[in-house]
Design a protein around this motif. Structure first.
Motif, mmCIF file in Angstrom:
data_model
loop_
_atom_site.group_PDB
_atom_site.id
_atom_site.type_symbol
_atom_site.label_atom_id
_atom_site.label_comp_id
_atom_site.label_asym_id
_atom_site.label_seq_id
_atom_site.Cartn_x
_atom_site.Cartn_y
_atom_site.Cartn_z
ATOM 1 N N GLU A 1 43.476 45.015 28.255
ATOM 2 C CA GLU A 1 42.792 44.460 29.452
ATOM 3 C C GLU A 1 43.370 42.975 29.504
ATOM 4 O O GLU A 1 43.525 42.477 28.542
ATOM 5 N N ALA A 2 42.844 42.407 30.462
ATOM 6 C CA ALA A 2 43.270 40.683 30.714
ATOM 7 C C ALA A 2 41.403 40.223 30.355
ATOM 8 O O ALA A 2 40.629 40.848 30.851
ATOM 9 N N ALA A 3 41.628 39.179 29.810
ATOM 10 C CA ALA A 3 40.141 38.548 29.345
ATOM 11 C C ALA A 3 40.009 37.515 30.734
ATOM 12 O O ALA A 3 41.030 36.571 30.867
ATOM 13 N N ILE A 4 38.956 37.527 31.212
ATOM 14 C CA ILE A 4 38.684 36.607 32.456
ATOM 15 C C ILE A 4 37.472 35.665 32.114
ATOM 16 O O ILE A 4 36.565 35.953 31.519
ATOM 17 N N LEU A 5 37.800 34.371 32.553
ATOM 18 C CA LEU A 5 36.639 33.583 32.771
ATOM 19 C C LEU A 5 36.751 32.579 33.743
ATOM 20 O O LEU A 5 38.000 32.557 34.280
ATOM 21 N N ASP A 6 36.034 31.754 34.107
ATOM 22 C CA ASP A 6 36.051 30.827 35.253
ATOM 23 C C ASP A 6 35.234 29.651 34.900
ATOM 24 O O ASP A 6 33.945 29.377 35.304
ATOM 25 N N HIS A 7 35.676 28.742 34.427
ATOM 26 C CA HIS A 7 35.224 27.443 34.063
ATOM 27 C C HIS A 7 34.597 26.598 35.225
ATOM 28 O O HIS A 7 33.650 25.737 34.859
ATOM 29 N N GLU A 8 35.053 26.796 36.279
ATOM 30 C CA GLU A 8 34.916 26.059 37.495
ATOM 31 C C GLU A 8 33.409 26.693 38.227
ATOM 32 O O GLU A 8 33.107 26.149 39.391
ATOM 33 N N ASN A 9 33.075 27.955 37.678
ATOM 34 C CA ASN A 9 31.715 28.335 38.405
ATOM 35 C C ASN A 9 30.616 27.525 38.371
ATOM 36 O O ASN A 9 30.455 26.871 37.423
ATOM 37 N N PRO A 10 30.202 27.052 39.542
ATOM 38 C CA PRO A 10 29.142 25.788 39.502
ATOM 39 C C PRO A 10 28.014 26.146 38.480
ATOM 40 O O PRO A 10 27.386 25.060 38.021
ATOM 41 N N ARG A 11 27.603 27.199 38.585
ATOM 42 C CA ARG A 11 26.284 27.413 37.790
ATOM 43 C C ARG A 11 26.637 27.236 36.280
ATOM 44 O O ARG A 11 25.716 26.939 35.488
#
Length: 744
Positions: A411-421
């Motif tokens: 699978e792909a590893a997903i992250l979102d460092h711009e998530n405001p929380r």
């Protein structure tokens, strides 16, 4: 080889064996040691019998010499550690004043790496661990003396960056940052760690340094993307595993049915202990991975009962003291232990020596994780890798469709460092560390500066945004959570704090009467104090567990993407999920039967997240329009979609939620929602949006292959669903998904 196979061949028979196959052996592809390697490092390698590199190690060396950030993504036991150690050791041998920082997700990995580095015997290498266990009086010595510091993201976040004035010499001479086991940094944790690494890059620049980042990861689908998201800069991908691999037997084992009508099977823990006892009795060194601490302990106990002796057995999990874990690792490495049952704490790169067999109890959530576990089998010859299935829908799907597992890409590893929380706390921390201005966009990103303008605790000055508070904001942020709000869990008999729970999960996991598990022990929640934000628990020895019953509503905030897919309009966007825990069920551990339904009166909670949603039209719902069949079909389709999404996004089923309704107040018709279970979202359902056709296709196969008549744990039951008494119409869900696929 034939002798080794014979030692387990007679075990792999019977109706339980869902698949038996093998993976061929592979020869190594070598490259010479680099000519420019420092003589002392070359001598240290040759003293260990290393006179050549694997081809991917040589490629990593060349990329590092070009000054590139890189991510090495090859299989288990492929020498990733030497790939990133070599440039660092060479640099420190040439200039001992340079510094290197090694980051590991666990303390155990740092300890293991320290032992490995010591074997080189390089006189100018001064390696030391700096983490929460480091004595206060030794910390200044680390900053002054060490040139290779092993730590973890949590310590970097709260112990180094906010106090960077004490670390000026380290930061100004920082040449390399090593990020090992990078695939662990996904989801919420990865989103936080990405911000921590960007703050590190920013402060290194303040002190005049531009360190290279060398990352190592298990095989994942998007190593370059993950590397770039983690550090905020392009990374060179080093793949093409050139390490040798022994032949490996692969077996999928399905516990026998105990109730064919309900699709219930024998305990996977019991089956795993039986297999491990048989393998250990034949002298085969076996590692058994379980999905929980309690399961690891139970497998150990069951195995010891079967053998009548536990001298060559041990469990291994978080919650043991560091000394206990080190002793188990040593005994396993040196061959004193033949059977160890462990959580995924041993899945990562700790050196536990040469193993013959690995048993994975329950699909661990991702193909990448399963491959990481199985990769430990057969390091001294022909190995055996087994998956013992649970009743989980995904496990049973793989038992019926082995190629869907064995032939699937990782699978792909997903992250979102711009998530405001996630981002907001790190913007505050960065402003505390140094004033924020437009020059920081290149490292922290545009979103960080945009959020800085909105945060009331920052003050805009001539030098940029500065921290206007009195505390230091990094201390507010847990890297494992999107929410700073939490409840403490306290043992009422001793006053000891056992753990914490995010507010979003507290009402469903630590409500009054809930059974709470900690370090393999059971506790009953005696009181949940909403004002003091504390749950008081007491030891519990009963034979039931609890499952919260929730009422959920979903409101669409903003569609972000809309496309015609499979004959309907598919949406992705922002939603607000409102939940209220209205009661809980007591369920028997032995039979899974409901014992009692208890009502609760708790406040509503809500969080904003990302979701996909779609509205099946009349043609797709033909014959399913009448209630309760309409709701049952939608509900079963929602559950089975949730069960299969982990195949397309690197997540656990607990990271996803859903809602199905026969009439949604905004769409005006029957609607199915699947949403990220974390506030703000971390990209899981967007991955599902991109792979919608394949995701729906796998879900239809899951439903079509299950022999049950309605919804059972093997096809459509979902651990995220609190509405356990609602209908589940498997046949209706299959009809709906089948009509969608006809449009492909």
């Amino acid at each position: 080889m034939a002798t080794s196979v014979a030692r387990w061949d007679d075990l792999l028979v019977g109706d339980e064996l869902a698949y038996l196959g093998s993976e061929a052996a592979r020869d190594a592809l070598f490259a010479p040691l680099p000519d420019e390697l420092h003589p002392r490092v070359r001598d240290a390698l040759e003293a260990q019998g290393i006179d050549a590199l694997y081809a991917h190690q040589a490629a990593a060396w060349e990329a590092a010499q070009r000054g590139e950030h890189l991510v090495v993504t090859t299989g288990t036991a492929s020498g990733k550690t030497l790939a990133f150690n070599l440039p660092v050791l060479d640099a420190l041998a040439r200039e001992p004043k340079q510094r290197a920082l090694y980051l590991y997700p666990t303390k155990a990995l740092a300890q293991d790496q320290l032992r490995s580095l010591a074997t080189f015997g390089l006189p100018k290498l001064r390696a030391v661990i700096y983490d929460g266990d480091t004595a206060t009086e030794r910390r200044w010595q680390v900053r002054k003396w060490a040139n290779l510091i092993l730590s973890n993201p949590d310590m970097l976040h709260v112990g180094v960056l906010p106090h960077h004035d004490r670390w000026g010499d380290v930061l100004s001479n920082l040449a390399y940052v090593i990020v090992d086991e990078a695939h662990v940094y996904r989801g919420v944790f990865g989103s936080h760690v990405s911000n921590v690494l960007r703050r590190l890059r920013r402060l290194a620049r303040v002190y005049g340094a531009e360190p290279q980042f060398l990352l190592a990861s298990a095989t994942i689908a998007n190593p370059g993307e993950l590397g770039a998201r983690l550090i905020g800069a392009e990374t060179t991908v080093i793949g093409g595993d050139a390490a040798p691999r022994a032949e490996r037997t692969v077996a999928l084992w399905n516990p026998p049915l105990t109730d064919e009508e309900l699709g219930l099977r024998a305990s996977p823990l019991g089956e795993a202990s039986k297999l491990m006892a048989d393998l250990v009795s034949r002298g085969l060194r076996t590692l058994c991975f379980a999905k929980s601490r309690r399961a690891a302990e139970l497998i150990h106990r069951f195995t010891a009962d079967r053998l009548g002796d536990d001298s060559a057995l041990s469990p291994y999990r978080a919650g043991y003291t560091p000394q206990q874990r080190r002793e188990i690792e040593r005994r396993l490495l040196e061959g004193e232990l033949l059977g160890v049952s462990a959580t995924n704490a041993l899945e990562l790169g700790i050196d536990v020596g040469l193993l013959d067999c690995v048993i994975s109890v329950g699909f661990p959530g991702t193909v990448a994780s399963l491959r990481q576990q199985w990769g430990r089998a057969g390091r001294r010859g022909h190995g055996l890798a087994m998956l013992v299935a649970s009743e989980d829908a995904l496990d049973q799907y793989f038992m019926r469709e082995p190629r869907a597992l064995l032939g699937r890409r990782v699978e792909a590893a997903i992250l979102d460092h711009e998530n405001p929380r996630v981002l907001d706390g790190h913007v505050l921390a960065a402003a505390f560390e140094a004033p924020l201005d437009d020059a920081d966009r290149t490292v922290l990103g545009d979103a960080a500066l945009e959020r800085a303008a909105e945060l009331p605790e920052l003050r805009r000055t001539k030098v940029g945004y500065v921290w206007a508070g009195r505390d230091y904001p990094a201390a507010r942020i847990s890297l494992r959570s999107t929410s700073p709000e939490s409840f403490q869990i306290v043992d009422g008999s001793s006053g000891a704090m056992l753990g914490i729970s995010e507010e979003a999960r507290a009402y469903s996991t630590i409500h009054e009467g809930a059974i709470y598990l900690h370090l393999g022990e059971s506790y009953r929640v005696r009181e949940l104090d909403l004002v003091a934000r504390t749950a008081v628990v007491e030891p519990f020895s009963g034979d039931y567990y609890t499952q919260a019953k929730k009422e959920t509503t979903t409101a669409i905030v903003q569609p972000l993407r809309e496309e015609p897919r499979l004959g309907l309009q598919l949406f992705f966007g922002r939603v607000v999920v409102t939940e209220q825990v209205v009661g809980y069920q007591k369920k028997s551990i032995q039979t899974q039967e409901s014992i009692e339904l208890v009502a609760l009166d708790l406040p509503q909670t809500e969080f904003e997240t990302e979701a996909i949603w779609f509205m099946p039209g009349p043609r797709m719902l033909k014959g399913l329009e009448e209630m309760p069949r309409l709701l049952g079909s939608l509900h079963a389709a929602e559950h089975s979609l949730i069960a299969l999404l982990p195949l397309w996004a690197m997540c656990d089923r607990w990271d996803i939620g859903g809602l199905s309704t026969n009439l949604h107040f905004q769409t005006g018709g029957p609607t199915i929602f699947v949403y990220d279970g974390h506030s703000g979202g971390v990209g899981i359902t967007e991955r599902g949006f991109d792979a919608f056709e394949g995701w729906v296709g796998d879900t239809a196969k899951l439903l079509d292959g299950c022999p049950c008549e309605r919804g059972c744990p093997s096809c459509v039951q979902s651990p995220k669903c609190g509405n356990l008494n609602e209908p589940l119409d498997k046949a209706g869900a299959l009809a709906l998904l089948g009509r969608m696929l006809e449009q492909a």
